[in-house]
Write a protein that holds these residues in place. Structure first.
Motif, short mmCIF file in Angstrom:
data_model
loop_
_atom_site.label_atom_id
_atom_site.label_comp_id
_atom_site.label_asym_id
_atom_site.label_seq_id
_atom_site.Cartn_x
_atom_site.Cartn_y
_atom_site.Cartn_z
N TYR A 107 -7.71 0.15 10.13
CA TYR A 107 -6.96 0.07 8.90
C TYR A 107 -6.09 1.32 8.69
O TYR A 107 -4.97 1.23 8.21
CB TYR A 107 -7.89 -0.13 7.70
CG TYR A 107 -7.10 -0.27 6.44
CD1 TYR A 107 -6.18 -1.32 6.32
CD2 TYR A 107 -7.19 0.65 5.41
CE1 TYR A 107 -5.40 -1.44 5.19
CE2 TYR A 107 -6.41 0.53 4.29
CZ TYR A 107 -5.52 -0.51 4.18
OH TYR A 107 -4.73 -0.63 3.07
N ASP A 140 -1.96 -1.55 -0.33
CA ASP A 140 -3.22 -1.08 0.23
C ASP A 140 -4.32 -0.87 -0.82
O ASP A 140 -5.48 -0.82 -0.50
CB ASP A 140 -3.02 0.20 1.06
CG ASP A 140 -2.33 1.28 0.28
OD1 ASP A 140 -2.30 2.42 0.75
OD2 ASP A 140 -1.81 0.99 -0.82
N LEU A 182 -8.66 -6.16 13.45
CA LEU A 182 -8.96 -6.92 12.23
C LEU A 182 -8.99 -8.42 12.51
O LEU A 182 -9.76 -9.16 11.89
CB LEU A 182 -7.91 -6.60 11.15
CG LEU A 182 -7.90 -5.15 10.64
CD1 LEU A 182 -6.85 -4.98 9.57
CD2 LEU A 182 -9.26 -4.74 10.11
N CYS A 222 -9.75 -8.30 5.10
CA CYS A 222 -9.11 -8.23 6.41
C CYS A 222 -7.78 -8.96 6.39
O CYS A 222 -6.78 -8.47 6.91
CB CYS A 222 -10.01 -8.88 7.46
SG CYS A 222 -11.13 -7.72 8.23
N ALA A 263 -5.18 -7.01 4.67
CA ALA A 263 -4.74 -5.87 5.47
C ALA A 263 -3.84 -6.33 6.61
O ALA A 263 -2.85 -5.67 6.94
CB ALA A 263 -5.96 -5.13 6.02
#
Length: 493
Positions: free
Chosen positions: A351, A338, A388, A400, A403
Motif C-alpha cells: 500500500y 487514501d 493486493l 483492498c 486501494a
RNA sequence: GGCGGCGUAGCCAAGUGGCCAAGGCAGCGGUCUGCAAAACCGUUAUUCACCGGUUCAAAUCCGGUCGCCGCCUCCA
C-alpha cells in the motif's frame, strides 16, 4: 518541490523559473523534411513531448513552437534526384512526419511554422544584422561575422581559436573568417529563390529558427530544445544571430537530448542500421517504443537492440495485464482517497508503494525529467497492485479494492505524463493477442478445441492426456492458465 | 589534434558525499497448482573500469591510467 533542469549553457542542473510566472515558451528544433523519420527523431520527439506534458501537468501554461525546415540544400538535392519540386518533396515528408508522430502519441505543437512562410521575417532579421555590422554581403550571399560577436562559443563551450585549430570547414574565399556562416545564400539557376536586398536567394539554415522563435515567443524565451548534435553549429549560431540582432538574451535554458545508437553503432545509412519509426512500429506497440525511449535519462546515449525493445514490450504487456485485472476487481468500488483505508499489516508495504507513487514520480520528474527513475516507481506501484490483487482474490476485501482503484487512477495519471497506459487495458490485451495470433500456425478456434479436449481429459482426471495437450500447445507457443473460472490461454512472445 | 561524455550485477538501468547501492529483464529457491502458467515472497553487486589522493565518511570530489562513444562537416 522545485523543478530543476540541466542547462547546456552552464553544463549543470539549475532551478527553473520561467520569465513570466506560470508561462513557458518552448521552441524545439523540428525536422528537415527530406526523408523518413528515424529512431533518433523518435527519441527527440518523445523526450520533448514528455517534458512538455510534464510542464503542463505541473500547471504551467506552455506555448510549444516547433519548426519545419522546408527549404535547404538537402531538400534541393533530394528533390532533384527524385525529379519533384522542393515543395512537393517537403510536403510529402512533412505528411509522413505527422503520421509518425501521431502513431507515437506525440502531441502536436501549438505552432508549426515553416521556413518558407517566414522569408520576410528572415530578411528583416538579416538586414538588422547587416546594419549593426554583424553581417556582410558577398556575391549575393550574406555571412555572419563570428569575430564581431564576443560570446561566440559560449553554448558549445569552445573558443574561436579552438574551433579553427581543428576546423574541417572548406575554405571559402568569400568568408572573412572560415567560421563565418551563411545567413542568406544566393540561389543557383533552377533553385527555389526569393527576392532580397542582396539578390535572389534563400535563407541559411540557422536564421529561420531565430526569426521564427522571436516572432512566436519573443526576443527572450524560456526553453530551447533539440538533439545534442544541434548544439554546434546550429544553436551556437542561433544564439549569435539573435543576441546580435536584438541586444537581449535569447534563450534562458537550452535542453538537449542524447543520441541513439543501434547495437552500439551510430545509426547511419552507410552502415545499413538506419531504422525508421515506421519499421519499428510495425513490430512493436508505440507505447513499447515510448517505454524504451524513456527507460534511460534523456541526456545519456541510448543503445537500441531487438532484445531491449522486446523486453520493453513484455514489460508493457505485464503492466497492462495488471491494470486489466485491477480494473475488473475494483470496477464496483469508486477510487477512494487514501484516508480511511485499513489494510491487513502484511500488505502495508504494497500500500505504501501505491500511496507514494505520485509523490515519488513528481520528485523524479522534477529532477531534470528523470523518467528512468520515475518508471521504477511505476513498477513498484504495479507490484503493489499485484500484491493486493492476491488478497482480493482470496476473498472480497473492500479496503483492498479501494486501494487498488486508487492505484489504478494514480498509474493512469502518471501515465498521461509519459504518454503510456493510455489504451483501455482490455482492448490493449486483445490487440496484442490478435497481433500474436496472426503470427501463429493455429487459429483461435483450433486452440479452443484443443483446450476443450483437455478439459474433458481433466474432468476424468486423465492427467496424461491433459499434459500431452498442454505440451502440444506449448510447442505452438501457447501457454495455458488454469483457474477456478476455467482455462485461458496466452501466446508466448 | 581540440572539446565533451561514459564505464554500476549475466543484460538494461537509477543513484553524484553518509540509511541494507532503486527498478526492469534473465536465473535460482519457495507459496499457489493434479502438473503448469501468471502473480507474490525470498535470493542473485561486502561493491560501483583500474591506481592513487582528499574526507570522520566516496560509486559519488580531485589527479592519473586503461577502455568505449559523441561532437568539431549535413544530422534528433
Amino acid at each position: 518541490m522545485a523543478l530543476r533542469l540541466y542547462n547546456s549553457f552552464s553544463g549543470q542542473k539549475e532551478g527553473f523559473k520561467p520569465l513570466v510566472d506560470n508561462q513557458i515558451g518552448i521552441y524545439v528544433c523540428g525536422i528537415t523534411a527530406y526523408d523518413d523519420c528515424h529512431l533518433g527523431h523518435a527519441r527527440a520527439a518523445v523526450v520533448f513531448d514528455v517534458i512538455i506534458r510534464y510542464l503542463r501537468h505541473r500547471g504551467f501554461k506552455v506555448t510549444h513552437v516547433q519548426n519545419i525546415t522546408d527549404i535547404d540544400d538537402k531538400i534541393i538535392n533530394r528533390a532533384r534526384e527524385k525529379g519533384v519540386s522542393c515543395k512537393e518533396l517537403s510536403e510529402h515528408y512533412t505528411g509522413k512526419f505527422h503520421r509518425d508522430m501521431e502513431a507515437l502519441g506525440v502531441a502536436r505543437p501549438d505552432m508549426e511554422p515553416k521556413a518558407t512562410g517566414h522569408i520576410q521575417d528572415i530578411i528583416r532579421l538579416i538586414e538588422t544584422l547587416v546594419s549593426k555590422g554583424y553581417a556582410y554581403a558577398a556575391e549575393g550571399n550574406v555571412f555572419f561575422s563570428v569575430e564581431k560577436f564576443p560570446g561566440y562559443g559560449r553554448l558549445s563551450h569552445r573558443s574561436l581559436e579552438e574551433m579553427q585549430a581543428g576546423a574541417r570547414v572548406e575554405i571559402d574565399s568569400r568568408k572573412r573568417n572560415p567560421m563565418d556562416f551563411a545567413l542568406w545564400k544566393a540561389s543557383k539557376p533552377g533553385e527555389p529563390s526569393w527576392e532580397s536586398p542582396w539578390g535572389p536567394g534563400r535563407p541559411g539554415w540557422h536564421i529561420e529558427c531565430s526569426a521564427m522563435s522571436i516572432r512566436y515567443l519573443g526576443e527572450t524565451f524560456d526553453i530551447h530544445g533539440g538533439g545534442q548534435d544541434l548544439i554546434f553549429p546550429h544553436h551556437e549560431n542561433e544564439v549569435a544571430q539573435s543576441v546580435a540582432a536584438t541586444g537581449k538574451p535569447f534563450v534562458r535554458y537550452f535542453v538537449h537530448n542524447g543520441f541513439v545508437t543501434i547495437n552500439g553503432e551510430k545509426m547511419s545509412k552507410s552502415l545499413g542500421n538506419f531504422l525508421t519509426i515506421k519499421e519499428i512500429l510495425s513490430g512493436y506497440h508505440p507505447e513499447a517504443l515510448r517505454l524504451f525511449l524513456l527507460s534511460k535519462h534523456y541526456r545519456s546515449p541510448l543503445d537500441y537492440s531487438e532484445d531491449l525493445i522486446r523486453e520493453k514490450q513484455v514489460s508493457l504487456d505485464r503492466i497492462y495485464t495488471t491494470l486489466s485485472e485491477a480494473m475488473e476487481i475494483s470496477a464496483t468500488s469508486a477510487p477512494q482517497p487514501d484516508a480511511g483505508i485499513s489494510l491487513p499489516p502484511e500488505v502495508e508495504d504494497a500500500y505504501t508503494r501505491i500511496r507514494d507513487l505520485k509523490k515519488l514520480f513528481y520528485e523524479a520528474m522534477d529532477d531534470d525529467f528523470n523518467t528512468a527513475q520515475a518508471m521504477g516507481h511505476v513498477f513498484d506501484a504495479v507490484k503493489g497492485i499485484n500484491t493486493l490483487l492476491q488478497i482480493s482474490k482470496k476473498g472480497p476485501d473492500q479496503a483492498c479494492r479501494a486501494a487498488i482503484g486508487f492505484a489504478v487512477s494514480a498509474i493512469r495519471e502518471v501515465g498521461q505524463v509519459l504518454g503510456l497506459f493510455s489504451t483501455d487495458p482490455k482492448s490493449y490485451l486483445e490487440g496484442r493477442r490478435a497481433e500474436k495470433l496472426s503470427k501463429l500456425s493455429l487459429t483461435a478456434d483450433q486452440i479452443r478445441d484443443l483446450i476443450h479436449q483437455r478439459e474433458e481429459a481433466r474432468a476424468k482426471k486423465d492427467w496424461a492426456v491433459a499434459d500431452a495437450l498442454r505440451k502440444k500447445l506449448a510447442g505452438a507457443n501457447i501457454i495455458l492458465k488454469d483457474s477456478p473460472q476455467g482455462t485461458t490461454w496466452e501466446i508466448k512472445e
